[in-house]
Design a protein around this motif. Structure first.
Motif, PDB file in Angstrom:
ATOM      1  N   VAL A  91      81.731 -41.487  32.577  1.00 56.96           N
ATOM      2  CA  VAL A  91      82.269 -41.302  31.226  1.00 56.96           C
ATOM      3  C   VAL A  91      82.932 -39.925  31.105  1.00 56.96           C
ATOM      4  N   LEU A  92      82.295 -38.900  31.680  1.00 56.67           N
ATOM      5  CA  LEU A  92      82.883 -37.555  31.622  1.00 56.67           C
ATOM      6  C   LEU A  92      84.233 -37.511  32.335  1.00 56.67           C
ATOM      7  N   SER A  93      84.333 -38.164  33.476  1.00 56.87           N
ATOM      8  CA  SER A  93      85.594 -38.132  34.214  1.00 56.87           C
ATOM      9  C   SER A  93      86.707 -38.836  33.454  1.00 56.87           C
ATOM     10  N   VAL A  94      86.365 -39.871  32.692  1.00 53.50           N
ATOM     11  CA  VAL A  94      87.378 -40.568  31.889  1.00 53.50           C
ATOM     12  C   VAL A  94      87.720 -39.755  30.638  1.00 53.50           C
ATOM     13  N   GLN A  95      86.699 -39.280  29.935  1.00 54.76           N
ATOM     14  CA  GLN A  95      86.917 -38.557  28.676  1.00 54.76           C
ATOM     15  C   GLN A  95      87.602 -37.208  28.888  1.00 54.76           C
ATOM     16  N   LEU A  96      87.226 -36.502  29.933  1.00 56.09           N
ATOM     17  CA  LEU A  96      87.790 -35.178  30.172  1.00 56.09           C
ATOM     18  C   LEU A  96      89.036 -35.225  31.046  1.00 56.09           C
ATOM     19  N   ARG A  97      89.415 -36.413  31.489  1.00 56.69           N
ATOM     20  CA  ARG A  97      90.636 -36.644  32.256  1.00 56.69           C
ATOM     21  C   ARG A  97      90.731 -35.721  33.477  1.00 56.69           C
ATOM     22  N   PHE A  98      89.779 -35.869  34.362  1.00 55.39           N
ATOM     23  CA  PHE A  98      89.825 -35.104  35.602  1.00 55.39           C
ATOM     24  C   PHE A  98      91.056 -35.535  36.389  1.00 55.39           C
ATOM     25  N   PRO A  99      91.669 -34.630  37.132  1.00 59.26           N
ATOM     26  CA  PRO A  99      92.824 -35.026  37.949  1.00 59.26           C
ATOM     27  C   PRO A  99      92.424 -36.060  39.004  1.00 59.26           C
ATOM     28  N   LYS A 100      93.369 -36.910  39.350  1.00 62.57           N
ATOM     29  CA  LYS A 100      93.066 -37.980  40.306  1.00 62.57           C
ATOM     30  C   LYS A 100      92.679 -37.435  41.677  1.00 62.57           C
ATOM     31  N   TRP A 101      93.261 -36.302  42.067  1.00 65.29           N
ATOM     32  CA  TRP A 101      92.968 -35.749  43.379  1.00 65.29           C
ATOM     33  C   TRP A 101      91.518 -35.279  43.486  1.00 65.29           C
ATOM     34  N   SER A 102      90.882 -34.969  42.348  1.00 64.96           N
ATOM     35  CA  SER A 102      89.509 -34.464  42.392  1.00 64.96           C
ATOM     36  C   SER A 102      88.464 -35.585  42.358  1.00 64.96           C
ATOM     37  N   LYS A 103      88.891 -36.827  42.125  1.00 64.85           N
ATOM     38  CA  LYS A 103      87.950 -37.941  41.986  1.00 64.85           C
ATOM     39  C   LYS A 103      87.097 -38.132  43.240  1.00 64.85           C
ATOM     40  N   HIS A 104      87.723 -38.098  44.393  1.00 65.27           N
ATOM     41  CA  HIS A 104      86.983 -38.319  45.642  1.00 65.27           C
ATOM     42  C   HIS A 104      85.995 -37.178  45.918  1.00 65.27           C
ATOM     43  N   THR A 105      86.416 -35.965  45.626  1.00 69.46           N
ATOM     44  CA  THR A 105      85.524 -34.819  45.823  1.00 69.46           C
ATOM     45  C   THR A 105      84.326 -34.904  44.896  1.00 69.46           C
ATOM     46  N   LEU A 106      84.589 -35.271  43.642  1.00 64.98           N
ATOM     47  CA  LEU A 106      83.491 -35.386  42.678  1.00 64.98           C
ATOM     48  C   LEU A 106      82.549 -36.530  43.039  1.00 64.98           C
ATOM     49  N   ASP A 107      83.104 -37.637  43.537  1.00 63.34           N
ATOM     50  CA  ASP A 107      82.252 -38.736  43.995  1.00 63.34           C
ATOM     51  C   ASP A 107      81.350 -38.280  45.144  1.00 63.34           C
ATOM     52  N   LEU A 108      81.929 -37.567  46.083  1.00 62.69           N
ATOM     53  CA  LEU A 108      81.144 -37.062  47.216  1.00 62.69           C
ATOM     54  C   LEU A 108      80.044 -36.121  46.724  1.00 62.69           C
ATOM     55  N   LEU A 109      80.381 -35.236  45.792  1.00 60.99           N
ATOM     56  CA  LEU A 109      79.377 -34.320  45.241  1.00 60.99           C
ATOM     57  C   LEU A 109      78.263 -35.074  44.508  1.00 60.99           C
ATOM     58  N   TYR A 110      78.636 -36.149  43.789  1.00 59.57           N
ATOM     59  CA  TYR A 110      77.609 -36.953  43.109  1.00 59.57           C
ATOM     60  C   TYR A 110      76.636 -37.553  44.126  1.00 59.57           C
ATOM     61  N   TRP A 111      77.181 -38.144  45.191  1.00 55.14           N
ATOM     62  CA  TRP A 111      76.309 -38.805  46.159  1.00 55.14           C
ATOM     63  C   TRP A 111      75.456 -37.810  46.937  1.00 55.14           C
ATOM     64  N   ILE A 112      75.993 -36.625  47.190  1.00 55.45           N
ATOM     65  CA  ILE A 112      75.185 -35.592  47.861  1.00 55.45           C
ATOM     66  C   ILE A 112      74.048 -35.154  46.940  1.00 55.45           C
ATOM     67  N   ALA A 113      74.372 -34.935  45.664  1.00 52.41           N
ATOM     68  CA  ALA A 113      73.332 -34.521  44.700  1.00 52.41           C
ATOM     69  C   ALA A 113      72.288 -35.623  44.533  1.00 52.41           C
ATOM     70  N   ALA A 114      72.746 -36.885  44.485  1.00 55.36           N
ATOM     71  CA  ALA A 114      71.806 -38.001  44.351  1.00 55.36           C
ATOM     72  C   ALA A 114      70.894 -38.087  45.580  1.00 55.36           C
ATOM     73  N   ALA A 115      71.444 -37.890  46.764  1.00 54.75           N
ATOM     74  CA  ALA A 115      70.628 -37.954  47.981  1.00 54.75           C
ATOM     75  C   ALA A 115      69.593 -36.830  47.992  1.00 54.75           C
ATOM     76  N   PHE A 116      70.014 -35.625  47.630  1.00 56.86           N
ATOM     77  CA  PHE A 116      69.047 -34.516  47.559  1.00 56.86           C
ATOM     78  C   PHE A 116      67.951 -34.801  46.540  1.00 56.86           C
ATOM     79  N   PHE A 117      68.356 -35.354  45.387  1.00 57.39           N
ATOM     80  CA  PHE A 117      67.375 -35.669  44.345  1.00 57.39           C
ATOM     81  C   PHE A 117      66.371 -36.710  44.834  1.00 57.39           C
ATOM     82  N   ILE A 118      66.878 -37.771  45.448  1.00 53.94           N
ATOM     83  CA  ILE A 118      66.001 -38.847  45.922  1.00 53.94           C
ATOM     84  C   ILE A 118      65.056 -38.325  47.011  1.00 53.94           C
TER      85      ILE A 118
END
Length: 189
Positions: free
Chosen positions: A29-56
């Motif tokens: 929702v944040l990425s849609v509402q705040l209109r992140f640039p398209k080039w940053s989408k993949h980096t942010l996805d990678l950061l999400y999955w790294i953070a999720a793996a560390f959390f788990i």
């Protein structure tokens, strides 16, 4: 391994799966509402999955010293599935509402800053600039008036000193310099 530890681990993995779902929906929702640039989408996805793996793995280490079993994956899957089944829409609406409240609050703070701080400072600076401009023009007008009053005396002095100054031979550079000074003087006064 103790069955109670396995059940506690399964329960924590259910909660961790739900937490991953909350984080994913919030990020989406944040990425849609705040209109992140398209080039940053993949980096942010990678950061999400790294953070999720560390959390788990942090949760897994806290509950059963990091032992990876089949029921850990089952717990994560069921936690994410239940979350997306029951609370995903509520979380998305809450995040959208939170973003709107934050935008409204920031807009209010910005308007308050402009009204209480920026506008008075700007008004004071404009007033001071206006006073200085008026004072400068007043001084120039006063100097013009004084010079016009002294002009007859200057002409009289020139007339009286003409026999002396006509015999003096000044270098060419001094004449050019005097012409520049006179031109600047006439421009200001």
């Amino acid at each position: 391994m103790n069955p109670s530890v396995q059940w506690i681990t399964l329960l924590w993995m259910l909660f961790s799966g739900a937490a991953m779902g909350v984080a994913f929906d919030s990020y989406r929702v944040l990425s849609v509402q705040l209109r992140f640039p398209k080039w940053s989408k993949h980096t942010l996805d990678l950061l999400y999955w790294i953070a999720a793996a560390f959390f788990i793995f942090r949760m897994l280490y806290a509950t059963n010293q990091g032992q990876l079993r089949f029921y850990v994956f089952v717990g994560l899957f069921i936690g994410v599935w239940i979350y997306f089944l029951l609370w995903s829409v509520i979380t998305q609406r809450f995040v959208v509402m939170l973003i709107q409240v934050t935008k409204s609050l920031l807009s209010f703070v910005y308007k308050l800053f402009r009204i209480l701080i920026w506008s008075p400072i700007k008004g004071i600076l404009m007033f001071l600039f206006g006073c200085l401009t008026f004072l400068w023009k007043f001084i120039l007008a006063l100097l013009r008036f004084v010079l016009k009053c002294l002009m007859p005396f200057w002409r009289l002095l020139q007339w009286m000193l003409r026999p002396i100054t006509s015999r003096l031979r000044l270098p060419a550079w001094s004449k050019r310099w005097a012409d520049k000074v006179i031109k600047a003087w006439k421009r200001w006064f």
